[in-house]
Design a protein around this motif. Structure first.
Motif, mmCIF file in Angstrom:
data_model
loop_
_atom_site.group_PDB
_atom_site.id
_atom_site.type_symbol
_atom_site.label_atom_id
_atom_site.label_comp_id
_atom_site.label_asym_id
_atom_site.label_seq_id
_atom_site.Cartn_x
_atom_site.Cartn_y
_atom_site.Cartn_z
ATOM 1 N N VAL A 193 24.473 39.836 32.053
ATOM 2 C CA VAL A 193 24.670 39.669 30.400
ATOM 3 C C VAL A 193 24.587 40.858 29.749
ATOM 4 O O VAL A 193 24.073 41.972 30.201
ATOM 5 C CB VAL A 193 23.591 38.570 30.006
ATOM 6 N N GLY A 194 25.497 41.019 28.799
ATOM 7 C CA GLY A 194 25.525 42.231 27.987
ATOM 8 C C GLY A 194 24.327 42.482 26.991
ATOM 9 O O GLY A 194 24.516 42.234 25.874
ATOM 10 N N LYS A 247 23.924 43.855 19.476
ATOM 11 C CA LYS A 247 23.520 44.720 20.444
ATOM 12 C C LYS A 247 23.102 46.247 19.748
ATOM 13 O O LYS A 247 21.954 46.481 20.328
ATOM 14 C CB LYS A 247 24.831 44.989 21.225
ATOM 15 N N TYR A 276 30.104 45.912 19.642
ATOM 16 C CA TYR A 276 29.146 47.109 20.244
ATOM 17 C C TYR A 276 29.225 48.487 19.528
ATOM 18 O O TYR A 276 29.370 49.440 20.041
ATOM 19 C CB TYR A 276 29.796 47.392 21.776
ATOM 20 N N TRP A 302 36.487 39.031 26.645
ATOM 21 C CA TRP A 302 35.244 38.290 26.887
ATOM 22 C C TRP A 302 35.488 36.819 27.226
ATOM 23 O O TRP A 302 36.229 36.238 26.393
ATOM 24 C CB TRP A 302 34.635 38.659 25.565
ATOM 25 N N ASN A 310 35.032 44.745 26.287
ATOM 26 C CA ASN A 310 34.345 43.783 27.349
ATOM 27 C C ASN A 310 35.282 42.833 27.942
ATOM 28 O O ASN A 310 36.059 41.951 27.303
ATOM 29 C CB ASN A 310 33.468 42.904 26.417
ATOM 30 N N ARG A 328 32.749 42.623 36.634
ATOM 31 C CA ARG A 328 31.802 43.121 35.371
ATOM 32 C C ARG A 328 30.506 43.592 35.634
ATOM 33 O O ARG A 328 29.814 42.658 36.084
ATOM 34 C CB ARG A 328 32.367 42.132 34.077
ATOM 35 N N ILE A 342 28.542 33.711 32.265
ATOM 36 C CA ILE A 342 27.593 34.613 32.117
ATOM 37 C C ILE A 342 26.291 34.111 31.701
ATOM 38 O O ILE A 342 25.288 34.499 32.281
ATOM 39 C CB ILE A 342 27.933 35.525 30.893
ATOM 40 N N PHE A 381 30.049 48.100 29.674
ATOM 41 C CA PHE A 381 30.494 47.470 30.576
ATOM 42 C C PHE A 381 31.503 48.340 31.438
ATOM 43 O O PHE A 381 32.044 49.239 30.901
ATOM 44 C CB PHE A 381 31.254 46.371 30.374
#
Ligand code: LMR
Length: 393
Positions: free
Chosen positions: A33-34, A243, A211, A127, A180, A371, A13, A345
């Motif tokens: 990337v998240g 996040k 999240y 993840w 994720n 993803r 990632i 995601f």
């Protein structure tokens, strides 16, 4: 000393994130990337956090050490946010950590100290960083079936079948919301069935809650954790503020342990402090203090919630637009699952070769397992992404 070292395998990632930064093409699209983004591709500082930082700057008169478990006000505010204001505080132990990753590593060390032969059962997929983070504490890792790629939903029967095979005392890693990398979450009835199974089989839940508030809402996203607390005797939660407070680089999160009784909670609290001391001594303070100020102040808390609602609402709108665009390209309803999922995601059917072509031919960056970060889309690039995706299939 270092002659025997071989180059580290690049993190998938983070190396895509770097490659995107270096790409000079004007039409580039980052779905890797998240990280939450606005329609302009920015990741702004949350206004309430900015205000809290200003207050902190004015009021902070020392930077002396706080202690191994960090800011106790922050820990109390996070515990209440996650577990609800009425949870029995005497059974809760919490420690501030460097991000949710620090919390995961701390909890893995706690489990290893308590039950060295425990196996952690992680969802497949999960993840990517869960595996090195949890196994670096020396725990065995196994996977259980989680995702049904054909429907884009949780393969619940297979998940329950696999979890029934776990041995009593083992740990089950669950994503509290916004799974994720798939975006496929348990619904409330499924959380209840999982809770009943964990209680019946004597399995210990470790919930990764990275999240909170970005799926269906702050209360809704905490349902799984809060429900499990009513049916299992003890559990752990690794929480991230990266996040939902957008304090990514400042690194703040929390380990929260729901203990069997008040006496054990006290012992665990001391143990969390000792683990912190052995890993990073004391956690970084700045963002934890800002988050505490936000959560303790009614006005700032309300403003933060409004901004978080805005992020979530934008993601939900983008989900609808992406599903429509991909359905149009494929002349089908085959992408409706994207709307039923939650959080940043989704996982699209995609080969590694296709991910490479998306990058090389269309300047579109996705994680090679399919993803995508929905928040990287906007009204302008959604159609372009859907077209590129269709062309590279
Ligand atoms: C992600 O999943 O993309 C983020 O959580 C960033 C990371 O550390 O992998």
């Amino acid at each position: 000393m270092f002659e025997s070292l071989t180059p580290a395998k690049p993190d998938t990632i983070l190396s895509i994130m770097q490659a995107f930064r270096e790409d000079k093409r004007a039409n580039k699209i980052d779905l890797s990337v998240g990280v939450y983004k606005t329609a302009d591709g920015a990741t702004p500082i949350v206004k309430a956090v900015r205000e809290a930082e200003a207050r902190l700057y004015e009021s902070q008169d020392t930077k002396t050490y706080l202690g191994t478990i960090g800011d106790v006000g922050f820990n109390a505010a996070m515990t209440s946010l996650v577990c609800g204001p009425n949870a029995d505080g005497s059974r809760l132990a919490a420690a501030q950590t460097p991000g949710g990753s620090g919390a995961l590593r701390m909890i893995a060390d706690l489990i290893r100290a308590a039950r060295p032969d425990a196996t952690i059962h992680a969802p497949d997929p999960t993840w990517a960083n869960h595996i090195p983070l949890l196994s670096s504490a020396g725990l065995n890792l196994e996977t259980y079936t989680y995702f049904d790629a054909a429907t884009g939903a949780v393969n619940f029967d297979a998940m329950m079948r696999d979890l029934r095979l776990a041995k009593a005392g083992d740990v089950v890693l669950l994503h509290g919301c916004c799974h994720n990398p798939t975006g496929a979450d348990l619904d409330q009835a499924q959380w209840k069935a999982v809770g009943a199974l964990l209680a019946e089989r004597g399995l210990f839940p470790l919930v990764d809650l990275a999240y909170l508030g970005l799926g269906s809402g702050l209360e809704e996203d905490a349902f799984g954790v809060r429900h499990l607390m009513t049916v299992v005797p003890e559990m752990a939660v690794a929480v991230s503020c990266s996040k939902n407070f957008a304090v990514y680089r400042d690194r703040v999160g929390a380990s929260i342990i729901w203990a069997a009784n008040a006496g054990q909670a006290q012992i665990i609290s001391g143990k969390l402090g000792a683990i912190a001391r052995s890993l990073w001594s004391m956690p970084p303070d700045h963002a934890a203090a800002a988050v505490r100020i936000v959560l303790e102040d009614e006005k700032l808390r309300g403003e933060w919630k409004t901004e978080l609602d805005g992020m979530r609402g934008r993601i939900q709108t983008l989900r609808k637009e992406l599903a429509a665009a991909l359905n149009r390209q494929s002349n089908s309803q085959g992408f409706d699952f994207i709307v039923r999922q939650a959080g940043m995601f989704s996982r699209l059917p995609l080969t590694e070769g296709q991910a490479q072509r998306l990058k090389d031919q269309h300047a579109v960056y996705v994680v090679p397992d399919g993803r995508i970060n929905i928040a990287g889309l906007n009204p302008e690039n959604t159609a372009a992404f859907a077209k590129a995706y269709a062309e590279t299939r």
